[in-house]
Design an enzyme around this catalytic site. Structure first.
Site, PDB file in Angstrom:
ATOM      1  N   ASP A   1     -25.082  16.958  -8.886  1.00  0.00           N
ATOM      2  CA  ASP A   1     -25.756  18.141  -9.447  1.00  0.00           C
ATOM      3  C   ASP A   1     -27.276  18.114  -9.270  1.00  0.00           C
ATOM      4  OD1 ASP A   1     -23.285  18.921 -10.311  1.00  0.00           O
ATOM      5  OD2 ASP A   1     -23.561  18.253 -12.378  1.00  0.00           O
TER       6      ASP A   1
HETATM    7  P1  NAP Z   1     -22.981  14.228 -11.166  1.00  0.00           P
HETATM    8  O1  NAP Z   1     -23.467  15.569 -10.768  1.00  0.00           O
HETATM    9  O2  NAP Z   1     -22.158  14.113 -12.391  1.00  0.00           O
HETATM   10  O3  NAP Z   1     -22.191  13.654  -9.893  1.00  0.00           O
HETATM   11  C1  NAP Z   1     -21.739  12.342  -9.849  1.00  0.00           C
HETATM   12  C2  NAP Z   1     -21.004  12.160  -8.545  1.00  0.00           C
HETATM   13  O4  NAP Z   1     -20.709  10.781  -8.439  1.00  0.00           O
HETATM   14  C3  NAP Z   1     -19.688  12.920  -8.469  1.00  0.00           C
HETATM   15  O5  NAP Z   1     -19.799  14.026  -7.606  1.00  0.00           O
HETATM   16  C4  NAP Z   1     -18.669  11.875  -7.973  1.00  0.00           C
HETATM   17  O6  NAP Z   1     -18.046  12.341  -6.774  1.00  0.00           O
HETATM   18  C5  NAP Z   1     -19.540  10.647  -7.672  1.00  0.00           C
HETATM   19  N1  NAP Z   1     -18.899   9.401  -8.063  1.00  0.00           N
HETATM   20  C6  NAP Z   1     -18.200   9.130  -9.182  1.00  0.00           C
HETATM   21  N2  NAP Z   1     -17.755   7.865  -9.160  1.00  0.00           N
HETATM   22  C7  NAP Z   1     -18.175   7.320  -8.004  1.00  0.00           C
HETATM   23  C8  NAP Z   1     -18.032   6.049  -7.387  1.00  0.00           C
HETATM   24  N3  NAP Z   1     -17.349   5.056  -7.978  1.00  0.00           N
HETATM   25  N4  NAP Z   1     -18.612   5.850  -6.187  1.00  0.00           N
HETATM   26  C9  NAP Z   1     -19.278   6.842  -5.564  1.00  0.00           C
HETATM   27  N5  NAP Z   1     -19.455   8.053  -6.091  1.00  0.00           N
HETATM   28  C10 NAP Z   1     -18.903   8.299  -7.293  1.00  0.00           C
HETATM   29  O7  NAP Z   1     -24.195  13.192 -11.350  1.00  0.00           O
HETATM   30  P2  NAP Z   1     -25.760  13.428 -11.318  1.00  0.00           P
HETATM   31  O8  NAP Z   1     -26.182  14.037 -10.013  1.00  0.00           O
HETATM   32  O9  NAP Z   1     -26.341  12.120 -11.737  1.00  0.00           O
HETATM   33  O10 NAP Z   1     -26.020  14.560 -12.408  1.00  0.00           O
HETATM   34  C11 NAP Z   1     -25.950  14.338 -13.811  1.00  0.00           C
HETATM   35  C12 NAP Z   1     -25.241  15.488 -14.501  1.00  0.00           C
HETATM   36  O11 NAP Z   1     -25.141  15.216 -15.921  1.00  0.00           O
HETATM   37  C13 NAP Z   1     -26.001  16.797 -14.367  1.00  0.00           C
HETATM   38  O12 NAP Z   1     -25.110  17.878 -14.342  1.00  0.00           O
HETATM   39  C14 NAP Z   1     -26.823  16.806 -15.652  1.00  0.00           C
HETATM   40  O13 NAP Z   1     -27.260  18.105 -16.011  1.00  0.00           O
HETATM   41  C15 NAP Z   1     -25.809  16.256 -16.633  1.00  0.00           C
HETATM   42  N6  NAP Z   1     -26.520  15.777 -17.809  1.00  0.00           N
HETATM   43  C16 NAP Z   1     -27.204  14.620 -17.782  1.00  0.00           C
HETATM   44  C17 NAP Z   1     -27.992  14.268 -18.866  1.00  0.00           C
HETATM   45  C18 NAP Z   1     -28.824  13.025 -18.857  1.00  0.00           C
HETATM   46  O14 NAP Z   1     -29.511  12.825 -19.842  1.00  0.00           O
HETATM   47  N7  NAP Z   1     -28.802  12.225 -17.806  1.00  0.00           N
HETATM   48  C19 NAP Z   1     -28.054  15.068 -19.975  1.00  0.00           C
HETATM   49  C20 NAP Z   1     -27.314  16.246 -19.981  1.00  0.00           C
HETATM   50  C21 NAP Z   1     -26.559  16.590 -18.899  1.00  0.00           C
HETATM   51  P3  NAP Z   1     -16.641  11.744  -6.294  1.00  0.00           P
HETATM   52  O15 NAP Z   1     -15.714  11.894  -7.461  1.00  0.00           O
HETATM   53  O16 NAP Z   1     -16.277  12.583  -5.113  1.00  0.00           O
HETATM   54  O17 NAP Z   1     -16.874  10.311  -5.953  1.00  0.00           O
END
Ligand code: NAP
Length: 464
Positions: free
Chosen positions: A388
């Site tokens: 994301d």
């Molecule tokens: P993400 O959008 O959740 O994507 C994580 C990706 O990791 C997935 O597409 C998944 O694809 C891949 N993945 C999962 N396990 C894996 C593995 N073992 N090896 C390789 N890839 C793997 O993560 P992000 O880009 O870090 O974004 C964070 C999200 O959380 C955002 O939507 C954000 O708004 C939300 N959020 C975060 C917070 C915070 O404080 N950090 C707070 C509120 C909301 P596959 O399944 O295809 O592998």
């Protein structure tokens, strides 16, 4: 000169604890002093609890010891959970903190009634309402994050009106109790209504917003503790609760800003519902993929590589392999930086903590605003389990649920490489157009395994 009384000693201990709590928050705001901050917070909490045990008003220790043993029995295993489970662990801590604040408020009421003053009743009412709703709200949040409960927002028609009416009912009951504190029949009803409101507050919020909700519940638990400090006339509790409440609130604001969302949108927007497919279906579009050998060759030929870690790196626990990759590339004279999005992973600072655990030099970690200008001069943007936070739809697609969220401009790099296991979406549940760009190469596999393969290839391959 008269000897120092026990009461003076207790006040001195509380004062030192208060100062340490303030310093702990200050020191926690920088990675350089964060360890000192944790220590200061621990010493402050130990001092506050220890001093309270020596309070002359404590007449028997039997039940205190029993509850201490139960608390430690729950707390110690909770403290040992895996890093990726910290958000739900934190939610559980808030639930217990809020429960204890609510229970103390409830006992204060029953010990004092019918001689509870109207002013005290107001304090107790507000404190018990906030404590109770935080307790059930935090349990629901923990259940969603642990996937015991469905992550998607559970919504129905007129939901916000129903929820606000329930909150209104709890407040009206509190007002009725302030008018007549001796009306003991109303008190348990007020507690029950507040407990129900906690459930109604959190169930319509999607899993993706849970970290923000947890931070907000953290602030509620803090404010509830501060109010309890007024009820018990405990200054240290007022200060510690206010610090907890305000820092949790500030953190929620920071997260909302990082996602370009408003508070009302997070709380009432039911973000994360299944989206109707927009544009060509994902399976119709083609992606280019490569193996470790080809990817390592491209990395070896680069002068500048920016690594973008995300949730997948955390789940795979790939940070130590990433450190090996950093070493292998740096040894070849390649400049390696890390791009840190403020909401990458599942809690603020998630990536910073993991990379620090793997001893990656802190000055190589660049915040989004700092690194975004570098991408056009970057040979390879290597995305490891992030999704994301790299989605260009946030910049271009007005219909996207993440439209307007600031993202890492990885698509501007000369080559983009994405390590993930398949084409699954990220936490927001939406497709990522980045994967279909001509200069994007998908590296399918588990993050830890694939990064390990890259390191091996680089070790076996020729120099830069
Ligand atoms: P993400 O959008 O959740 O994507 C994580 C990706 O990791 C997935 O597409 C998944 O694809 C891949 N993945 C999962 N396990 C894996 C593995 N073992 N090896 C390789 N890839 C793997 O993560 P992000 O880009 O870090 O974004 C964070 C999200 O959380 C955002 O939507 C954000 O708004 C939300 N959020 C975060 C917070 C915070 O404080 N950090 C707070 C509120 C909301 P596959 O399944 O295809 O592998």
């Amino acid at each position: 000169m008269s000897a120092i009384s026990t009461e003076q000693l207790l006040h001195a201990a509380y004062l030192v604890a208060t100062v340490l709590f303030i310093l702990a928050i200050k020191w926690l705001s920088s990675p350089v002093s964060a360890r000192r901050g944790v220590l200061a917070g621990e010493v402050a909490a130990a001092l506050a609890v220890g001093a309270t045990l020596f309070n002359p008003e404590v007449v028997a220790y039997k039940w205190i010891v029993v509850t201490l043993i139960i608390g430690a029995g729950v707390g110690i295993p909770l403290g040992m959970v895996h890093m990726t489970a910290v958000p739900q662990r934190t939610a559980l801590s808030h639930a217990f903190g809020a429960l204890s604040a609510a229970l103390v408020g409830i006992s204060e009421y029953y010990v004092g009634v019918p001689h509870v003053s109207r002013f005290s009743m107001g304090e107790i009412g507000l404190e018990v309402i906030i404590g109770s709703l935080t307790f059930t709200g935090s349990l629901i949040a923990a259940g969603k994050l642990q996937e015991i409960l469905p992550q998607r927002p559970i919504v129905y028609r007129g939901q916000n009106i129903v929820s606000l009416s329930v909150l209104g009912a709890a407040l009206l009951l509190a007002i009725a109790l302030v008018v007549n504190p001796a009306n003991t029949a109303l008190f348990p009803v007020m507690v029950a209504v507040a407990l129900v409101f906690g459930v109604l507050l959190v169930t319509p919020i999607g899993g993706a917003d849970m970290p923000t909700v947890i931070s907000l519940l953290n602030s509620y638990a803090g404010f509830s503790a501060a109010l309890l400090g007024f009820v018990l006339n405990s200054k240290v509790l007022v200060v510690a609760g206010a610090l907890d409440g305000s820092s949790g609130f500030i953190l929620s604001v920071i997260m909302c800003k990082a996602m370009n969302r408003s508070f009302t949108n997070v709380m009432f927007g039911a973000f994360g519902q299944i989206q109707a497919a927009a544009g060509p279906a994902a399976e119709e579009r083609v992606v280019r993929s490569a193996g470790a050998e080809e990817a390592a060759g491209i990395l070896a030929a680069a002068s500048k590589v920016v690594i973008v870690p995300g949730y997948g790196m955390a789940v795979a626990q790939a940070q130590h392999k990433v450190r090996e990759l950093y070493d292998a590339l740096s040894k070849r004279g390649i400049e390696v930086l890390f791009a840190i999005h403020p909401v990458a992973g599942r809690m603020p600072g998630h990536m910073n903590v993991l990379l620090a655990e793997a001893d990656i030099p802190y000055d190589k970690l660049k915040d989004m605003d700092e690194i975004n200008g570098d991408f056009p001069q970057t040979d390879v943007a290597l995305i490891i389990g992030a999704n994301d936070v790299t989605n260009p739809a946030a910049r271009t697609e007005k219909s996207s649920p993440i439209y307007g969220m600031p993202i890492l401009d990885v698509d501007k790099a000369r080559t983009v490489m994405v390590i993930k296991r398949g084409m699954s979406p990220g936490f927001a549940g939406i497709d990522n157009p980045l994967y279909y760009l001509d200069h994007t190469l998908m590296l399918f596999g588990d993050a830890k395994k694939f990064v390990g393969d890259l390191v091996r290839e680089l070790a076996g391959g020729s120099g830069h």
